[in-house]
Design an enzyme around this catalytic site. Structure first.
Site, mmCIF file in Angstrom:
data_model
loop_
_atom_site.group_PDB
_atom_site.id
_atom_site.type_symbol
_atom_site.label_atom_id
_atom_site.label_comp_id
_atom_site.label_asym_id
_atom_site.label_seq_id
_atom_site.Cartn_x
_atom_site.Cartn_y
_atom_site.Cartn_z
ATOM 1 N N LYS A 180 -2.818 -21.940 -33.963
ATOM 2 C CA LYS A 180 -1.606 -22.781 -33.564
ATOM 3 C C LYS A 180 -1.809 -24.240 -33.254
ATOM 4 C CE LYS A 180 1.849 -22.404 -29.620
ATOM 5 N NZ LYS A 180 2.488 -21.572 -28.753
ATOM 6 N N SER A 184 5.544 -20.993 -33.249
ATOM 7 C CA SER A 184 5.216 -20.491 -32.120
ATOM 8 C C SER A 184 5.716 -21.340 -30.905
ATOM 9 C CB SER A 184 3.894 -20.047 -31.984
ATOM 10 O OG SER A 184 3.463 -19.433 -30.500
ATOM 11 N N GLU A 210 -5.598 -22.477 -30.038
ATOM 12 C CA GLU A 210 -4.533 -23.677 -30.169
ATOM 13 C C GLU A 210 -5.151 -24.970 -29.730
ATOM 14 O OE1 GLU A 210 -1.262 -22.775 -27.567
ATOM 15 O OE2 GLU A 210 -0.279 -24.749 -27.842
HETATM 16 P P1 13P Z 1 5.789 -25.677 -26.960
HETATM 17 O O1 13P Z 1 6.422 -25.450 -28.229
HETATM 18 O O2 13P Z 1 6.861 -26.217 -25.868
HETATM 19 O O3 13P Z 1 4.726 -26.899 -27.077
HETATM 20 O O4 13P Z 1 5.173 -24.632 -26.274
HETATM 21 C C1 13P Z 1 4.041 -23.707 -27.090
HETATM 22 C C2 13P Z 1 2.944 -23.318 -26.443
HETATM 23 O O5 13P Z 1 2.990 -22.236 -26.338
HETATM 24 C C3 13P Z 1 2.240 -24.298 -26.009
HETATM 25 O O6 13P Z 1 0.988 -23.773 -25.351
#
Ligand code: 13P
Length: 341
Positions: free
Chosen positions: A220, A291, A178
């Protein structure tokens, strides 16, 4: 590394018409969320909220996975079923956030590097034993003055993501990588586009260097959007085409799927953006799914407000958002569905 098993888990995580609920808020983050509804962040309140999310009816139809926090992976429902098993019974894969947070990057004021590699091999072995099938590591990239993000920040975060991913695969756990480009700031969508491509390319170069098996990973990313304080806010269609163009420039076709974070977008907008991307073209090499943390949880959290008598209504709201996002994965969501939800 068991490539076949990793690929099977990764494919299941992006099964058609399904997405992931991020319920992995760290202790300081869940405290902020509870503060917003005037609820104290005790272990029991956190457990109660996560049980509500895990046991909401219909989850198994729309969710492929749920990301938990260390404490949550060890908790159980009020009738004693460990959370990972409660998820597995619905066909939802349990996942675990394994980074230990974004810390100040030395020598680079205003920039962060995510930590958590020390002892990660041992923690992953324990998490896998507790039932975790996949993991998450979030890097945070800030767009700002003085050329931010710096090359040093992009490199340090990409390198850490790749080392985390390699350790996960060694443990038989699928890594969600991510690299989040934050919405904070007054930058244009063009600037966000350029930075997001750089961050993703840098990460995939490091993943290759570390020998990460891409078909056993999930990306992500943040969507390509205008900065929160930018005077001109790009519309849904522009966000959709720029986000897809960015992925096309940076993400190898061997990655099986992309699950977006919501990053502070409203629940309805996050769904509309995902839908517009899936409506664009059926020719993309990766599944595009969600996600979301806040964009799935916020409406339910406000309705729950910490009170047992509101739990049923909160679960219904969560289930409705899950359904709308599942439809958005297929390009079948319309704004009119918001009124009915
Ligand atoms: P948000 O969708 O609130 O940004 O959170 C997703 C997430 O897992 C951030 O690491």
């Amino acid at each position: 590394m068991d490539k076949t098993s990793l690929e099977g888990i990764a494919q299941a995580m992006v099964a058609r018409g399904k997405g992931i609920l991020a319920a992995d808020e760290s202790a300081p983050t869940i405290k902020r969320r509870f503060d917003s509804i005037g609820l104290e962040s005790t272990e029991e309140n956190r457990r109660t909220w996560r049980e509500l999310l895990i046991t909401a009816p219909g989850g198994g139809e729309c969710l492929s996975g749920m990301i938990l926090f260390d404490e949550t992976l060890r908790q159980s429902t009020s009738d004693g079923v460990p959370f990972p098993q409660a998820l597995e019974r619905q066909g939802i894969l349990p996942g675990i956030k394994v980074d230990t947070g974004a810390k100040d990057l030395a020598g680079h004021p205003g920039e962060k590097v995510t930590e958590g590699l020390d002892g990660l091999r041992e923690r992953l072995a324990e998490y896998a034993g507790l039932g975790a099938k996949f993991a998450k590591w979030r890097a945070v990239i800030t767009i700002g003055a003085h050329g931010r993000p710096s090359a040093a920040c992009l490199h340090a975060n990409a390198h850490a993501l790749a080392r985390y991913a390699a350790l996960c695969q060694e443990a038989g756990v699928v890594p969600i990588v991510e690299p989040e480009v934050l919405m904070d700031g007054d930058h244009t969508i063009e600037r966000c586009h350029e930075v997001t491509v750089r961050a993703q390319r840098e990460m995939y170069a490091e993943m290759e260097a570390q020998g990460v098996h891409l078909p056993g990973t999930i990306l992500k990313p943040s969507m390509v959007v205008s900065g929160k304080d930018c005077a001109e806010q790009a519309g849904v269609d522009e966000v959709a085409w720029r986000t897809v163009a960015c992925l096309s420039d940076a993400v190898p076709a061997s990655v099986p799927g992309v699950v977006f974070l919501s990053g502070g977008q409203s629940a309805a907008l996050a769904t509309a953006h995902l839908n517009a991307m899936n409506a664009l073209s059926a020719e993309l090499p990766w599944a595009l799914s969600f996600s979301y943390g806040r964009a799935l949880q916020d409406p339910a959290l406000r309705t729950w407000a910490g009170k047992a008598e509101n739990a049923g209504r909160a679960q219904a709201l969560l289930a409705a958002r899950e359904r709308l996002n599942a439809l958005a994965c297929l390009g079948r969501y319309t704004d009119a569905m918001e009124e009915a939800a």
